[in-house]
Design an enzyme around this catalytic site. Structure first.
Site, PDB file in Angstrom:
ATOM      1  N   GLN A  84      -5.535  -9.020  -1.884  1.00 33.24           N
ATOM      2  CA  GLN A  84      -5.610  -7.948  -0.877  1.00 33.24           C
ATOM      3  C   GLN A  84      -7.062  -7.667  -0.488  1.00 33.24           C
ATOM      4  O   GLN A  84      -7.335  -7.246   0.636  1.00 33.24           O
ATOM      5  CB  GLN A  84      -4.974  -6.659  -1.427  1.00 33.24           C
ATOM      6  CG  GLN A  84      -3.464  -6.698  -1.536  1.00 33.24           C
ATOM      7  CD  GLN A  84      -3.013  -7.112  -2.924  1.00 33.24           C
ATOM      8  OE1 GLN A  84      -3.701  -7.824  -3.630  1.00 33.24           O
ATOM      9  NE2 GLN A  84      -1.829  -6.680  -3.320  1.00 33.24           N
ATOM     10  N   GLY A  98       0.866  -1.177   0.000  1.00 33.75           N
ATOM     11  CA  GLY A  98       0.000   0.000   0.000  1.00 33.75           C
ATOM     12  C   GLY A  98       0.905   1.230   0.000  1.00 33.75           C
ATOM     13  O   GLY A  98       1.806   1.332   0.847  1.00 33.75           O
ATOM     14  N   ASP A 100      -1.302   4.412  -6.302  1.00 33.55           N
ATOM     15  CA  ASP A 100       0.138   4.368  -6.026  1.00 33.55           C
ATOM     16  C   ASP A 100       0.861   5.577  -6.582  1.00 33.55           C
ATOM     17  O   ASP A 100       1.954   5.922  -6.139  1.00 33.55           O
ATOM     18  CB  ASP A 100       0.760   3.091  -6.591  1.00 33.55           C
ATOM     19  CG  ASP A 100       0.545   1.951  -5.631  1.00 33.55           C
ATOM     20  OD1 ASP A 100      -0.608   1.503  -5.497  1.00 33.55           O
ATOM     21  OD2 ASP A 100       1.524   1.548  -4.971  1.00 33.55           O
TER      22      ASP A 100
HETATM   23  O1  MRU Z   1       0.691  -4.205  -4.436  1.00 30.38           O
HETATM   24  P1  MRU Z   1       0.066  -3.416  -3.317  1.00 30.38           P
HETATM   25  O2  MRU Z   1      -0.759  -4.242  -2.396  1.00 30.38           O
HETATM   26  O3  MRU Z   1       1.100  -2.568  -2.608  1.00 30.38           O
HETATM   27  O4  MRU Z   1      -0.912  -2.408  -4.060  1.00 30.38           O
HETATM   28  C1  MRU Z   1      -1.618  -1.475  -3.283  1.00 30.38           C
HETATM   29  C2  MRU Z   1      -2.614  -0.702  -4.060  1.00 30.38           C
HETATM   30  O5  MRU Z   1      -2.753  -0.860  -5.254  1.00 30.38           O
HETATM   31  C3  MRU Z   1      -3.395   0.327  -3.317  1.00 30.38           C
HETATM   32  O6  MRU Z   1      -4.635   0.521  -3.927  1.00 30.38           O
HETATM   33  C4  MRU Z   1      -2.634   1.663  -3.317  1.00 30.38           C
HETATM   34  O7  MRU Z   1      -1.321   1.500  -2.884  1.00 30.38           O
HETATM   35  C5  MRU Z   1      -3.304   2.676  -2.483  1.00 30.38           C
HETATM   36  S1  MRU Z   1      -3.235   2.231  -0.787  1.00 30.38           S
HETATM   37  C6  MRU Z   1      -3.932   3.434   0.144  1.00 30.38           C
END
Ligand code: MRU
Length: 348
Positions: free
Chosen positions: A198, A52, A239
């Protein structure tokens, strides 16, 4: 600190070290990983102990505190000349979440103003401010985003954007928490979010823990769910948001945005200003992480795909600004984003 509809925290600084709630094994076990140096912190980010975008940024800031401690123990007043390797190691951990680079730059800014004395206390104070500011931003965004939602049955969310993905409370999930507390929605549909699940493992766990009704959707079910009615908004995090409002987020987000527009469902992106990258003009310039094919070919360590099949595993996609109805940051809401509106929101 926490309250009703907000009980989870996953990043803790205690006894001079960093503890992360291990997100690889939730919800089956709740175990904390103890970290003592920046290399182990980078490994934890790359290996998805923490994930995240905002949570990655907060974690990296604490990683730099431990890097500085080690550098000072090794080189005394010359600590600035030996800390660079650890900063580079942290920067290489994951490429898409701009919050990682934002946090490293902010800590660098503090380091630049320091002399050769022991840097740990000052850098720890900054990491704690970064953590606290992230939670405060999430609460502000929660209010701003919830105000956009007319009372309705349900919203759809993708991936995990909650307390686990941030300093606490969450971005999209923060809006959902605030909207549920205000009686504006009655339930949440959460995409399962292959391959790391997730949604199924983390978003469902957070919402169940906080007493917010959640139904899971198979990743391909969103469009049909929208067609069946009752869904007012798709609400996601990011991200990295480019200067023109293009949004990088978990693979499958683009798919959800296309389906939302077709069905007349609104599409909201919720992210702190630390996720906005005004130095990147459009989504075409955002580096998209590709992870090992094995993450798709296997589940829980067991091969599920036919032997001999390969896999294409980009873990983020880019939703064009034209499909985004609202970007919500702690600095304000941008409707139908354009470069000019994003610049104004960022005070440029
Ligand atoms: O691969 P991840 O689990 O790190 O991806 C996270 C996401 O895509 C979230 O939607 C993003 O980081 C926003 S978190 C507030």
């Amino acid at each position: 600190m926490t309250n009703r509809f907000d009980t989870v925290r996953a990043i803790e600084w205690r006894d001079d070290r960093l503890y992360l709630l291990d997100q690889r094994i939730l919800p089956a076990s709740e175990e904390w990983v103890e970290l003592n140096d920046a290399r182990a912190t980078a490994d934890a980010i790359r290996d998805m102990v923490v994930r995240g975008a905002p949570a990655i940024g907060v974690t990296a800031a604490f990683g730099i505190v431990m890097a500085a401690r080690e550098a000072f123990a090794k080189a005394g007043a010359g600590w600035k000349s030996v800390i660079e390797d650890d900063l580079q190691t942290l920067a290489r951990s994951r490429p898409t979440a701009v919050n990682l680079f934002w946090a490293i730059d902010r800590m660098r800014g503090v380091m630049a103003g320091m002399d050769g004395g022991d840097p740990e206390a000052r850098l720890l104070a900054e990491a704690q401010v970064i953590h606290d500011e992230d939670i405060a931003a999430n609460r502000t965004m929660g209010e701003l985003g919830a105000a956009l939602i007319d009372p309705s049955e349900a919203v759809i969310t993708h991936c995990n954007t909650g307390s686990l993905a941030t300093g606490g409370y969450g971005t999209a999930l923060g809006v959902i928490r605030s909207a549920y507390a205000a009686g504006r929605i009655r339930k949440v549909f959460a995409d399962e979010t292959r391959p790391w699940l997730q949604g199924a493992r983390l978003t469902a766990w957070e919402l169940v823990k906080d007493g917010i009704p959640v139904d899971l959707l198979a990743d391909g079910a969103g469009a049909w769910r929208m067609k069946n009615g009752g869904v007012s908004w798709v609400i996601v995090g990011s991200d990295r948001i480019a200067a023109n409002g293009d949004v990088a987020n978990k693979i499958g987000t683009y798919h959800a945005a296309v389906a939302a527009r077709y069905h007349g469902v609104k599409f909201m992106v919720v992210a702190p200003s630390s996720t906005v990258d005004m130095a990147t003009a459009t989504g075409a310039d955002i580096p998209i992480e590709t992870r090992a094919a094995d993450e798709l070919l296997s589940l829980g360590g067991k091969r599920i795909a036919a032997e001999g099949a390969g896999a294409w595993n980009p873990v983020f996609d880019v939703t064009p600004a034209e499909l985004v109805d609202a970007i919500v940051t702690e600095r304000g809401v941008v409707l139908n984003p354009t470069t000019a509106k994003m610049r104004a929101m960022m005070g440029l």
